[in-house]
Enzyme design. Structure first.
Site, PDB file in Angstrom:
ATOM      1  N   LYS A  46     -63.451  -0.670  -2.816  1.00 17.37           N
ATOM      2  CA  LYS A  46     -64.575  -1.573  -3.020  1.00 17.37           C
ATOM      3  C   LYS A  46     -65.143  -1.349  -4.426  1.00 17.37           C
ATOM      4  CE  LYS A  46     -64.349  -1.441   1.647  1.00 17.37           C
ATOM      5  NZ  LYS A  46     -63.347  -0.614   2.362  1.00 17.37           N
ATOM      6  N   HIS A  78     -59.681  -6.758  17.430  1.00 24.40           N
ATOM      7  CA  HIS A  78     -59.740  -7.969  16.597  1.00 24.40           C
ATOM      8  C   HIS A  78     -58.530  -8.136  15.681  1.00 24.40           C
ATOM      9  CE1 HIS A  78     -61.502  -4.883  14.040  1.00 24.40           C
ATOM     10  NE2 HIS A  78     -61.361  -5.672  13.000  1.00 24.40           N
ATOM     11  N   PHE A  94     -69.888   2.113   9.883  1.00 24.84           N
ATOM     12  CA  PHE A  94     -68.749   1.194   9.790  1.00 24.84           C
ATOM     13  C   PHE A  94     -67.750   1.520  10.911  1.00 24.84           C
ATOM     14  CE2 PHE A  94     -64.564  -0.064   8.059  1.00 24.84           C
ATOM     15  CZ  PHE A  94     -64.796  -1.419   8.029  1.00 24.84           C
ATOM     16  N   ASP A  95     -66.931   0.518  11.315  1.00 23.59           N
ATOM     17  CA  ASP A  95     -66.005   0.680  12.459  1.00 23.59           C
ATOM     18  C   ASP A  95     -65.156   1.949  12.378  1.00 23.59           C
ATOM     19  OD1 ASP A  95     -66.552  -1.956  11.799  1.00 23.59           O
ATOM     20  OD2 ASP A  95     -64.554  -2.677  12.265  1.00 23.59           O
ATOM     21  N   ALA A 117     -68.909   3.352  -0.058  1.00 23.03           N
ATOM     22  CA  ALA A 117     -67.967   2.297  -0.462  1.00 23.03           C
ATOM     23  C   ALA A 117     -68.579   1.327  -1.479  1.00 23.03           C
ATOM     24  CB  ALA A 117     -67.490   1.543   0.776  1.00 23.03           C
ATOM     25  N   ASP A 152     -71.890   7.279   3.010  1.00 22.76           N
ATOM     26  CA  ASP A 152     -70.669   6.466   3.052  1.00 22.76           C
ATOM     27  C   ASP A 152     -70.835   5.490   1.892  1.00 22.76           C
ATOM     28  OD1 ASP A 152     -68.776   4.522   3.389  1.00 22.76           O
ATOM     29  OD2 ASP A 152     -69.063   4.294   5.540  1.00 22.76           O
ATOM     30  N   TYR A 208     -46.932  16.825  -9.148  1.00 20.63           N
ATOM     31  CA  TYR A 208     -47.310  17.077  -7.754  1.00 20.63           C
ATOM     32  C   TYR A 208     -48.603  17.884  -7.701  1.00 20.63           C
ATOM     33  CZ  TYR A 208     -46.877  18.089  -2.787  1.00 20.63           C
ATOM     34  OH  TYR A 208     -47.099  18.164  -1.433  1.00 20.63           O
TER      35      TYR A 208
HETATM   36  N1  F0G Z   1     -67.021   2.542   5.011  1.00 16.99           N
HETATM   37  C1  F0G Z   1     -67.404   1.276   4.799  1.00 16.99           C
HETATM   38  C2  F0G Z   1     -68.856   0.969   4.618  1.00 16.99           C
HETATM   39  C3  F0G Z   1     -66.440   0.253   4.736  1.00 16.99           C
HETATM   40  O1  F0G Z   1     -66.833  -1.000   4.539  1.00 16.99           O
HETATM   41  C4  F0G Z   1     -65.072   0.584   4.886  1.00 16.99           C
HETATM   42  C5  F0G Z   1     -64.041  -0.448   4.838  1.00 16.99           C
HETATM   43  C6  F0G Z   1     -64.725   1.933   5.097  1.00 16.99           C
HETATM   44  C7  F0G Z   1     -65.720   2.890   5.149  1.00 16.99           C
HETATM   45  C8  F0G Z   1     -63.302   2.363   5.279  1.00 16.99           C
HETATM   46  O2  F0G Z   1     -62.635   2.336   4.073  1.00 16.99           O
HETATM   47  O3  F0G Z   1     -60.878   0.556   4.346  1.00 16.99           O
HETATM   48  O4  F0G Z   1     -60.761   2.255   2.523  1.00 16.99           O
HETATM   49  O5  F0G Z   1     -60.343   2.923   4.846  1.00 16.99           O
HETATM   50  N2  F0G Z   1     -64.301  -1.686   4.894  1.00 16.99           N
HETATM   51  C9  F0G Z   1     -63.370  -2.780   4.754  1.00 16.99           C
HETATM   52  C10 F0G Z   1     -64.062  -4.084   5.034  1.00 16.99           C
HETATM   53  C11 F0G Z   1     -62.060  -2.633   5.453  1.00 16.99           C
HETATM   54  O6  F0G Z   1     -63.368  -5.123   5.106  1.00 16.99           O
HETATM   55  O7  F0G Z   1     -65.294  -4.105   5.149  1.00 16.99           O
HETATM   56  P1  F0G Z   1     -61.067   1.992   3.947  1.00 16.99           P
END
Ligand code: F0G
Length: 459
Positions: A257, A449, A124-125, A216, A214, A72
């Site tokens: 990713k 979506h 990103f969203d 990823a 960011d 833990y």
């Molecule tokens: N930042 C970027 C640039 C991303 O593409 C994503 C996720 C996230 C943050 C969030 O990360 O999914 O681990 O919580 N992108 C995925 C996509 C979901 O399909 O492009 P996460």
């Protein structure tokens, strides 16, 4: 004769996938209310929904999983992961989280306040969501070139320094940090040049601000710097990665990713004050500081994945496959965001389904057509994803309307790319006959979506 290119791995384990008939797919997509997120994955032949968490781990990653320490507190696996992150990025304070959006949630809880302004390049969203849910504002300073899908530009993901400086000059006191997404997913998996990262750093220093990456797809970004930016051809990916992160104060990471794990993420920073502030949110949201939502075995796999995917051969194999698909689309004249990005091809639906009115969601129509044609699942990055304007409740038709074909890492072969390309060609060949798209019958208020229900519009 020069030897042809081939993958930098061979296959040790396979997972069968199944084809289906058009009649089956027509029934399935109807049952899914014409929303591909609602399809059971078994009804998909080639899945290009996302490159997130869908990569194939290596034998070394699977081997490392057996050595996971599931304590833990103070698990050996955490220290191993932290060591790798620090060695690659130079960022020594690390907080594990269960995925990228969780890293955003923890860090932004500490840093973002109502009324703040956070400039960046096409947030990103989820990043935008975590800013806006705190009643702060995400200001997109991406270069204008990114909006013209047919324009060739080696670093279409860049921040426009003039736009950024405008935000800083007027509102510096409201900016807690600048966020740069590498690679820029929303603009088409497009990279950011080292030169641009330096420009952002210089502006941040001028106004006394910090910079978050960011990250990823940071390794893919480093690959593009090596192959496209002057002066980097002879540097290793790991050297470039270090040079990139030397320009950052911290990072959020979706390890699903470029660390090639199915689940995982983290925050890393060089600043003790950020670390101390974020720690307070990690414990209630994610878990104790040495696991933060991850298993010990997952942290082991993450560490190995980061190391492997910052090697040139692995990245070359990956990007080569995306470029291969792009080349096939070029043969058929199918328009996509040029040049091919790192993790996906983004088809410009507004240039394909020219007879479908925008109110009937052309990119969604193309997504459904491609699924019906061959069981290939892409996803709409367009008017449905854009949600409604929060004030007027009107659909937002101002952005691009794209079909994203995300390519999972080390998962499909180039033969699968051929199937995707030919399936798209078949749809493309009958594009003139497609006159109608879809209307919404039910939608959620935010991020609609994922769950939206649609029905076809008839003549
Ligand atoms: N930042 C970027 C640039 C991303 O593409 C994503 C996720 C996230 C943050 C969030 O990360 O999914 O681990 O919580 N992108 C995925 C996509 C979901 O399909 O492009 P996460």
């Amino acid at each position: 004769m020069e030897l042809p290119f081939a993958e930098s791995w061979r296959i040790k384990m396979v997972e069968p996938i199944r084809k289906s008939t058009r009649a089956e797919r027509e029934q399935w997509i109807r049952e899914a209310h014409y929303n591909v997120f609602q399809l059971p994955a078994e009804q998909v032949y080639i899945d290009c929904l996302t490159d997130s968490g869908t990569g194939a781990m290596s034998d070394r990653q699977w081997g490392a999983m057996m050595t996971g320490d599931e304590s833990y507190a103070g698990a050996r696996s955490f220290f191993r992961m932290r060591g790798t992150i620090e060695r690659l990025t130079g960022l020594s304070h690390v907080i594990p989280t269960h995925q990228g959006r969780a890293a955003e949630n923890v860090l932004f809880s500490a840093l973002v306040r109502e009324g703040d302004i956070i400039p960046g390049n096409s947030h990103f969203d989820t990043t935008k969501g975590h800013i806006e849910s705190r009643r702060a504002f995400a200001v997109d300073c991406t270069i204008d070139e990114a909006r013209d899908t047919q324009l060739e530009h080696p670093f279409k993901g860049c921040v426009d320094p003039d736009k950024l400086e405008k935000v800083l000059a007027v509102n510096a006191d409201k900016v807690p940090f600048i966020i740069v997404t590498i690679t820029n997913n929303t603009a088409g998996g497009q990279p950011v040049s080292m030169r641009n990262l330096r420009e952002v750093r210089a502006l941040a220093d001028k106004y006394g601000k910090r910079v978050i990456f960011d990250s990823a797809r940071f390794a893919e970004n480093a690959y593009f710097i090596k192959t496209r930016e002057e002066g980097y051809a002879d540097k290793s990916i790991k050297e470039i990665v270090r040079e990139m992160f030397d320009l950052a104060d911290g990072m959020t990471m979706s390890a699903k990713k470029d660390a090639i794990v199915n689940m995982g993420g983290f925050i890393a920073t060089r600043h003790a004050d950020w670390f101390e502030a974020a720690k307070a949110y990690c414990i209630p949201f994610e878990g104790y500081l040495t696991y933060g939502g991850m298993n010990g075995r997952d942290m082991e796999a993450l560490a190995v994945g980061l190391d492997e995917n910052t090697e040139f051969d692995n990245l070359r194999t990956r990007i080569h496959q995306v470029e291969y698909l792009a080349k096939r689309l070029d043969e058929f004249g199918i328009p996509y965001q040029r040049p091919a990005g790192g993790h996906a091809i983004f088809i410009d639906a507004s240039k394909v389904l020219t007879n479908v009115p925008k109110e009937e969601f052309p990119a969604q129509a193309l997504t459904v057509e491609l699924y019906k044609e061959a069981g290939v699942r892409g996803c709409e990055i367009g008017y449905i994803l854009a949600d409604r304007d929060p004030v007027t409740r009107e659909n937002r038709f101002g952005g691009l309307d794209l079909l994203r074909l995300a390519i999972a890492r080390r998962t499909y072969t180039d033969n699968h790319m051929d199937v995707i390309a030919v399936a798209l060609k078949n749809v493309f060949d009958r594009r003139e006959e497609i006159r109608h798209g879809y209307r919404i019958t039910w939608e959620a208020e935010l991020m609609r979506h994922f769950t939206v229900r649609l029905e076809p519009v008839a003549d």
